[in-house]
Design an enzyme around this catalytic site. Structure first.
Site, mmCIF file in Angstrom:
data_model
loop_
_atom_site.group_PDB
_atom_site.id
_atom_site.type_symbol
_atom_site.label_atom_id
_atom_site.label_comp_id
_atom_site.label_asym_id
_atom_site.label_seq_id
_atom_site.Cartn_x
_atom_site.Cartn_y
_atom_site.Cartn_z
ATOM 1 N N ARG A 1 0.860 -1.192 0.000
ATOM 2 C CA ARG A 1 0.000 0.000 0.000
ATOM 3 C C ARG A 1 0.892 1.237 0.000
ATOM 4 O O ARG A 1 1.955 1.243 0.601
ATOM 5 C CB ARG A 1 -0.862 -0.028 1.265
ATOM 6 C CG ARG A 1 -1.909 1.028 1.355
ATOM 7 C CD ARG A 1 -2.810 0.812 2.574
ATOM 8 N NE ARG A 1 -3.684 -0.346 2.336
ATOM 9 C CZ ARG A 1 -3.948 -1.288 3.236
ATOM 10 N NH1 ARG A 1 -3.424 -1.228 4.448
ATOM 11 N NH2 ARG A 1 -4.747 -2.290 2.922
ATOM 12 N N GLU B 1 -4.809 -14.002 9.346
ATOM 13 C CA GLU B 1 -3.972 -13.545 8.228
ATOM 14 C C GLU B 1 -2.491 -13.632 8.613
ATOM 15 O O GLU B 1 -1.661 -14.062 7.818
ATOM 16 C CB GLU B 1 -4.347 -12.111 7.849
ATOM 17 C CG GLU B 1 -3.548 -11.563 6.679
ATOM 18 C CD GLU B 1 -3.885 -10.109 6.355
ATOM 19 O OE1 GLU B 1 -3.411 -9.641 5.319
ATOM 20 O OE2 GLU B 1 -4.605 -9.444 7.135
#
Length: 177
Positions: A23, A123
């Protein structure tokens, strides 16, 4: 590498352990730089995801990065109060391109009422296997979660209301110059 100074705008890049860009935040205003830390503000900042999707941050946020701690802190300033999003991440590096760090999936969210939540545990466990996080990194991250929670519980640094107010006020002064 020359450090950014107050009022400069920098790019922030988050990577994953395998080296892939995760990101990017464009145009974060720097409020303070020390030997070990950078404090900045995102306000309606363009964010680009690794798949090319783009979005803009909704509210102003004071951001805190450190060269020794394995987390960074985003204090989101909302009408209802300040909430926090904390990324478990490598200490940052700064080069001529951007402030860079590795995002290690685990996040701690602190709501305006003080409730804390550890997020993205599944995750983290999946990426730990897939990207082969070392035992050392796993240990460091878990120890830094403890440090982060201690900061939250004791209102240290970015978790102090005065801290957020001081830096947001400084941002408004610089923005209106």
């Amino acid at each position: 590498m020359k450090l950014p100074k107050e009022g400069d705008f920098i790019t922030i890049q988050s990577y994953k352990h395998d080296g892939n860009l995760h990101r990017t935040w464009r145009d974060t205003m720097v409020l303070k730089t020390t030997e070990n830390a950078i404090i900045g503000v995102n306000n309606h900042t363009l964010v680009t995801e690794n798949d090319g999707r783009r979005w803009v941050t909704r509210e102003p946020a004071v951001v805190y990065f450190h060269k020794k701690y394995w987390f960074n802190i985003i204090a989101m300033i909302r009408d209802t109060g300040v909430s926090y999003y904390c990324n478990m991440a490598s200490p940052y590096l700064m080069d001529s391109e951007a402030l860079k760090y590795i995002d290690y999936d685990l996040d701690v969210k602190v709501f305006t009422d003080g409730e804390k939540r550890l997020l993205d545990v599944e995750e983290y466990e999946r990426h730990k296997r897939e990207m082969r996080y070392s035992r050392d990194i796993d240990y460091i991250l878990k120890e830094n979660v403890k440090i982060l929670v201690d900061w939250i519980n004791h209102g240290k640094g970015p978790f102090s209301e005065a801290y957020v107010n001081i830096w947001y006020k400084r941002y408004l002064e610089l923005k209106n110059r």
